[in-house]
Design an enzyme around this catalytic site. Structure first.
Site, mmCIF file in Angstrom:
data_model
loop_
_atom_site.group_PDB
_atom_site.id
_atom_site.type_symbol
_atom_site.label_atom_id
_atom_site.label_comp_id
_atom_site.label_asym_id
_atom_site.label_seq_id
_atom_site.Cartn_x
_atom_site.Cartn_y
_atom_site.Cartn_z
ATOM 1 N N GLU A 151 0.672 -1.113 0.111
ATOM 2 C CA GLU A 151 -0.089 -0.025 0.132
ATOM 3 C C GLU A 151 1.027 1.451 -0.021
ATOM 4 O O GLU A 151 0.476 2.452 -0.756
ATOM 5 C CB GLU A 151 -0.993 0.022 1.427
ATOM 6 C CG GLU A 151 -2.067 -0.954 1.056
ATOM 7 C CD GLU A 151 -2.857 -0.998 -0.204
ATOM 8 O OE1 GLU A 151 -3.322 0.120 -0.476
ATOM 9 O OE2 GLU A 151 -3.122 -2.101 -0.621
ATOM 10 N N TRP B 198 1.771 1.772 -3.507
ATOM 11 C CA TRP B 198 0.549 2.515 -4.064
ATOM 12 C C TRP B 198 0.794 4.077 -4.145
ATOM 13 O O TRP B 198 0.520 4.810 -5.010
ATOM 14 C CB TRP B 198 -0.845 2.160 -3.471
ATOM 15 C CG TRP B 198 -1.569 1.054 -4.304
ATOM 16 C CD1 TRP B 198 -1.493 -0.272 -3.735
ATOM 17 C CD2 TRP B 198 -1.903 0.877 -5.410
ATOM 18 N NE1 TRP B 198 -2.143 -1.110 -4.811
ATOM 19 C CE2 TRP B 198 -2.265 -0.307 -5.769
ATOM 20 C CE3 TRP B 198 -2.052 1.800 -6.606
ATOM 21 C CZ2 TRP B 198 -2.995 -0.790 -7.056
ATOM 22 C CZ3 TRP B 198 -2.570 1.428 -7.822
ATOM 23 C CH2 TRP B 198 -2.954 0.126 -8.094
ATOM 24 N N TRP C 157 -20.983 13.033 -18.989
ATOM 25 C CA TRP C 157 -21.490 12.851 -17.377
ATOM 26 C C TRP C 157 -22.815 13.230 -17.405
ATOM 27 O O TRP C 157 -23.245 14.413 -17.899
ATOM 28 C CB TRP C 157 -20.622 13.181 -16.451
ATOM 29 C CG TRP C 157 -19.221 12.597 -16.649
ATOM 30 C CD1 TRP C 157 -18.077 13.184 -16.937
ATOM 31 C CD2 TRP C 157 -18.671 11.311 -16.138
ATOM 32 N NE1 TRP C 157 -17.075 12.559 -16.829
ATOM 33 C CE2 TRP C 157 -17.414 11.371 -16.317
ATOM 34 C CE3 TRP C 157 -19.309 10.577 -15.519
ATOM 35 C CZ2 TRP C 157 -16.356 10.379 -16.067
ATOM 36 C CZ3 TRP C 157 -18.681 9.300 -15.054
ATOM 37 C CH2 TRP C 157 -17.110 9.389 -15.379
ATOM 38 N N ASN D 104 -10.562 3.473 3.177
ATOM 39 C CA ASN D 104 -10.330 3.264 2.007
ATOM 40 C C ASN D 104 -11.487 2.322 1.304
ATOM 41 O O ASN D 104 -11.603 2.800 0.256
ATOM 42 C CB ASN D 104 -8.698 2.569 1.767
ATOM 43 C CG ASN D 104 -8.622 2.372 0.479
ATOM 44 O OD1 ASN D 104 -8.410 3.224 -0.390
ATOM 45 N ND2 ASN D 104 -8.391 0.991 0.164
ATOM 46 N N TRP E 193 -15.956 12.371 -12.332
ATOM 47 C CA TRP E 193 -15.152 12.098 -11.134
ATOM 48 C C TRP E 193 -14.301 13.270 -10.696
ATOM 49 O O TRP E 193 -14.211 13.523 -9.318
ATOM 50 C CB TRP E 193 -14.058 11.000 -11.368
ATOM 51 C CG TRP E 193 -13.258 11.589 -12.879
ATOM 52 C CD1 TRP E 193 -13.518 11.205 -13.997
ATOM 53 C CD2 TRP E 193 -12.051 12.087 -12.617
ATOM 54 N NE1 TRP E 193 -12.276 11.675 -14.891
ATOM 55 C CE2 TRP E 193 -11.268 12.413 -14.044
ATOM 56 C CE3 TRP E 193 -11.030 12.827 -11.542
ATOM 57 C CZ2 TRP E 193 -10.388 12.916 -14.367
ATOM 58 C CZ3 TRP E 193 -9.858 13.396 -12.013
ATOM 59 C CH2 TRP E 193 -9.618 13.501 -12.969
ATOM 60 N N TRP F 12 -9.440 8.592 -7.390
ATOM 61 C CA TRP F 12 -10.512 8.732 -8.278
ATOM 62 C C TRP F 12 -10.533 8.305 -9.704
ATOM 63 O O TRP F 12 -11.369 7.654 -10.112
ATOM 64 C CB TRP F 12 -10.943 10.392 -8.373
ATOM 65 C CG TRP F 12 -11.707 10.665 -6.983
ATOM 66 C CD1 TRP F 12 -11.285 11.218 -5.925
ATOM 67 C CD2 TRP F 12 -13.202 10.583 -6.828
ATOM 68 N NE1 TRP F 12 -12.271 11.325 -4.984
ATOM 69 C CE2 TRP F 12 -13.278 11.022 -5.469
ATOM 70 C CE3 TRP F 12 -14.017 10.111 -7.648
ATOM 71 C CZ2 TRP F 12 -14.600 10.748 -4.983
ATOM 72 C CZ3 TRP F 12 -15.392 10.184 -6.988
ATOM 73 C CH2 TRP F 12 -15.761 10.499 -5.815
#
Ligand SMILES: Cc1cc2nc3c(=O)[nH]c(=O)nc-3n(C[C@H](O)[C@H](O)[C@H](O)COP(=O)(O)OP(=O)(O)OC[C@H]3O[C@@H](n4cnc5c(N)ncnc54)[C@H](O)[C@@H]3O)c2cc1C
Length: 491
Positions: free
Chosen positions: A303, A306, A334, A369, A387, A410
């Protein structure tokens, strides 16, 4: 030139393991001064958040107190560096006291990189030597290349390369060097540290600092606007969090996805300000490179990688700040329904897991998360809202709001990013809720009007509740619409 240095603090609000400070300390026999420069334009930036600013400014205050305790000090200027630095350097030049060295730790955001280039030139014009250091990341974006000049776009090969570099002696040495900082923090916890610096701004300016130090003022004024409880800030408090997490890290793999368990480190907000860093965390847990993730420690390290991955992406592709990483999804049409967006923000969508997450965010400034992934998927694929609206709202609310991982998270959820969740894999909020909050404990904590309902009912539409809304959309219908929207853009 006098033998002292200035360190410009930015996203490295700590002394422990701050290599730039160590370098000054050696070169100038402990004569180093801290400087923080606050650009008022920041207050009107679209990603400004009153709550996050409070945490940041509290961290800065803690740093000031620490530097004083150690025999140095921090000067807080409330004008942007482009304007305030020439003034400061001119004043120092006038009294024949230019610093021997001016340092900062590198930042990777597009705005910061541009600013730093300008400051480097400015210092050069004044003849003040500058030096920059690695601090925020363990392995910097330019060190990770797939082929010459080309970075990574997919997490797995990035992580493999990262882990390969991670084992190299110079990186391991860098991690080992963190141990001194950790034992300093341990001593500080016991109140057992002696001064190591021996120079202050007052001394430099003979008792009359010609600049206002605005820190206290800002801190008090901003405090009045804060809307969530601000956690204890600063490097010592970050260290306490790290220690608390010690008893949880081996269970991280099993517990990290269950929001009610608080099985994660909650270090992100301290990583953001640099009150703690990834090398410190790694050194503390002595994390080892893995081939296959087996232990809680391995998964925790993955993580942290990440985080470095999203910084890598932002550095290599600064355009993601404003647009979809995948060109084909740049112009998705959208629906952007304002009422639905409002219901999402307020936690009144009629999907209990989504509402719990959004209310957690609003009342605490943080969100688990797993739930971030659920609410982000819901906004984009169920409500068909851009987003970027969600990204911006998160930046407004999150105490750990940070461009690189926020944008990455996102774009992952919206399937527009590098290494995204494929567009056809759409989270079903009912199943997510059943899987990760089976007893509904998390939902009931943040949506108290549902506390008397049996768990089973929390994972399906709730009809006839006196105050809780019916679902504002039908998940299956919206799923089909989302698939059509993405397919259309792909065609
Ligand atoms: C839509 C969305 C938005 C997000 N916005 C942010 C943000 O603004 N700031 C932020 O720091 N993180 C963000 N994340 C990533 C992640 O949710 C948080 O880092 C994590 O929840 C922080 O809690 P923790 O410190 O307890 O994490 P832990 O589980 O204890 O993990 C340790 C550290 O690893 C890093 N990390 C963990 N998961 C991720 C991840 N998925 N992506 C990148 N880094 C990760 C974080 O730095 C974290 O502090 C976002 C994720 C999503 C899906």
């Amino acid at each position: 030139m006098s033998n002292y240095g200035i360190h410009w603090f930015r996203r490295d609000l700590r002394v422990a393991g701050n290599q730039a400070l160590q370098s000054h300390w050696k070169a100038n026999q402990g004569r180093v001064l801290g400087l923080f420069c606050f650009d008022k334009a920041f207050l009107s930036r679209p990603d400004f958040s009153v709550n996050r600013f409070q945490l940041f400014i509290d961290s800065l205050y803690e740093l000031k107190m620490e530097l004083r305790e150690l025999g140095s000090d921090l000067l807080f200027l409330d004008v942007g560096p482009e304007k305030s630095f020439p003034k400061l350097i001119k004043a120092l030049d006038k009294q024949g006291q230019l610093p021997h060295l001016f340092t900062w730790n590198r930042d990777y955001e597009p705005f910061a990189r541009k600013r730093d280039r300008a400051i480097e030139e400015l210092m050069m014009d004044f003849g003040v030597p500058t030096e920059t250091f690695r601090d925020h990341l363990l392995i910097e974006p330019q060190e990770l290349e797939k082929s010459p000049g080309e970075g990574y776009q997919v997490y797995s090969p990035f992580a493999r390369k990262w882990l390969e570099i991670y084992q190299k002696p110079d990186i391991q040495r860098r991690i080992q060097m963190q141990k001194a900082g950790l034992s300093y923090l341990q001593k500080r916890l016991k109140g057992d540290v002696a001064p190591v610096f021996n120079f202050t701004w007052e001394e430099l300016f003979d008792g009359k600092i010609p600049f206002d130090d605005w820190l206290e003022d800002y801190r008090k004024k901003n405090q009045e606007k804060v809307t969530v409880p601000i956690p204890p800030a600063g490097s010592l408090n970050a260290f306490k969090k790290l220690k608390e997490f010690k008893r949880k890290v081996s269970d991280y793999g099993d517990q990290r996805d269950v929001p009610i368990l608080e099985g994660t480190s909650q270090l992100s907000m301290h990583l953001k300000s640099g009150s703690i860093t990834i090398p410190q965390i790694i050194a503390f847990f002595q994390l080892k490179a893995y081939k296959k993730k087996k232990t809680g420690e391995d998964i925790f390290l993955s993580e942290l990688i990440w985080r470095e991955f999203y910084y890598h992406i932002l550095y290599r592709h600064p355009r993601v700040e404003n647009e979809a990483f995948l060109e084909k999804y740049k112009d998705i049409e959208w629906e952007n329904n304002e009422d639905r967006f409002m219901a999402w923000k307020e936690g009144k969508t009629g999907f209990p897991i989504v509402d719990a997450g959004m209310r957690e965010l609003k009342s605490t400034g943080w969100m688990h998360n797993r739930v971030r992934m659920i609410v982000a998927s819901f906004l984009t694929k169920d409500l068909l809202i851009d987003w970027r609206w969600g990204e911006k709202y998160f930046m407004d609310q999150l105490l750990d709001g940070d461009l690189a991982p926020n944008n990455g998270g996102w774009q992952w959820a919206a399937s527009t990013g590098c290494d995204p969740q494929p567009y056809f894999r759409i989270f079903n909020p009912w199943l997510q809720s059943k899987k990760f909050d089976p007893q509904g404990d998390y939902i009931k904590k943040f949506v108290p009007e549902l506390k008397d309902l049996p768990a089973k009912q929390l994972h399906e539409p709730i009809e006839n509740h006196p105050t809780y809304p019916r679902p504002i959309v039908d998940h299956s219908e919206q799923r089909e619409k989302a698939l059509a929207l993405y397919k259309f853009e792909q065609a």
